[in-house]
Scaffold this motif. Structure first.
Motif, PDB file in Angstrom:
ATOM      1  N   ASP A  36     -27.609 115.483 -69.061  1.00 44.65           N
ATOM      2  CA  ASP A  36     -27.197 115.170 -67.649  1.00 44.65           C
ATOM      3  C   ASP A  36     -27.841 114.215 -67.124  1.00 44.65           C
ATOM      4  O   ASP A  36     -29.241 114.227 -66.823  1.00 44.65           O
ATOM      5  CB  ASP A  36     -27.077 116.626 -66.942  1.00 44.65           C
ATOM      6  N   SER A  37     -27.177 113.131 -66.516  1.00 44.50           N
ATOM      7  CA  SER A  37     -27.938 111.949 -65.747  1.00 44.50           C
ATOM      8  C   SER A  37     -28.625 112.547 -64.771  1.00 44.50           C
ATOM      9  O   SER A  37     -29.582 111.994 -64.001  1.00 44.50           O
ATOM     10  CB  SER A  37     -26.631 111.072 -65.457  1.00 44.50           C
ATOM     11  N   TRP A  46     -32.099 113.667 -65.098  1.00 40.59           N
ATOM     12  CA  TRP A  46     -33.113 112.605 -65.333  1.00 40.59           C
ATOM     13  C   TRP A  46     -33.413 111.832 -63.847  1.00 40.59           C
ATOM     14  O   TRP A  46     -34.404 111.544 -63.635  1.00 40.59           O
ATOM     15  CB  TRP A  46     -32.712 111.340 -66.087  1.00 40.59           C
ATOM     16  N   PRO A  85     -22.440 115.767 -68.165  1.00 45.94           N
ATOM     17  CA  PRO A  85     -22.000 115.675 -66.542  1.00 45.94           C
ATOM     18  C   PRO A  85     -20.939 116.811 -66.047  1.00 45.94           C
ATOM     19  O   PRO A  85     -20.160 116.839 -66.634  1.00 45.94           O
ATOM     20  CB  PRO A  85     -21.053 114.300 -66.670  1.00 45.94           C
TER      21      PRO A  85
END
Length: 138
Positions: A95-96, A99, A50
């Motif tokens: 890392d969100s 996605w 992040p």
């Protein structure tokens, strides 16, 4: 900093080191003051994922170096920008946002790496270049 008797130490200009990693007051000329910040933030981004975590952790890690340096306000702003640039560099599978973008645009992992990761890295490197230029001009 605290001394053994727990009284706060007052920092004044003459207490600062003449040479620091940042290089703002090294006396040997200026060099990339935000370079350390960028590298630390990028390493944290790659390791953790992040951008917010990378940015806040890097800021905490480089804070002692920046406090010891004799930087003016514009140089401090450039260091902040370099830290932020490092925090958005190299977005990948941990890392969100990677996605989120990949699924929103219905892309597989390989395509997301080719597009999103390259785009984020380009943004980070461009911002670091501008921050370095700002630091040198200041």
């Amino acid at each position: 900093m605290w001394r053994a008797d727990r009284t706060p130490r007052r920092w004044t200009r003459h207490h600062r080191k003449a040479s620091t990693t940042c290089g703002c007051s090294s006396g040997k000329g200026r060099h990339q003051g935000g370079g350390v910040a960028y590298v630390v933030a990028t390493a944290l981004r790659v390791a953790q994922g992040p951008a917010t975590v990378a940015l806040t952790t890097a800021a905490g890690l480089i804070q002692p170096v920046v406090m010891d340096a004799d930087c003016n306000a514009v140089q401090l702003a450039a260091i902040v920008l370099a830290t932020a640039a490092g925090s958005v560099t190299a977005s990948h599978v941990n890392d969100s946002g990677f996605w989120l973008v990949g699924r929103f645009f219905n892309m597989d992992v390989k395509t997301t790496l080719k597009t999103w990761t390259v785009r984020e890295t380009t943004i980070g490197l461009s911002a670091f270049g501008l921050a370095s230029l700002l630091f040198v001009i200041a």
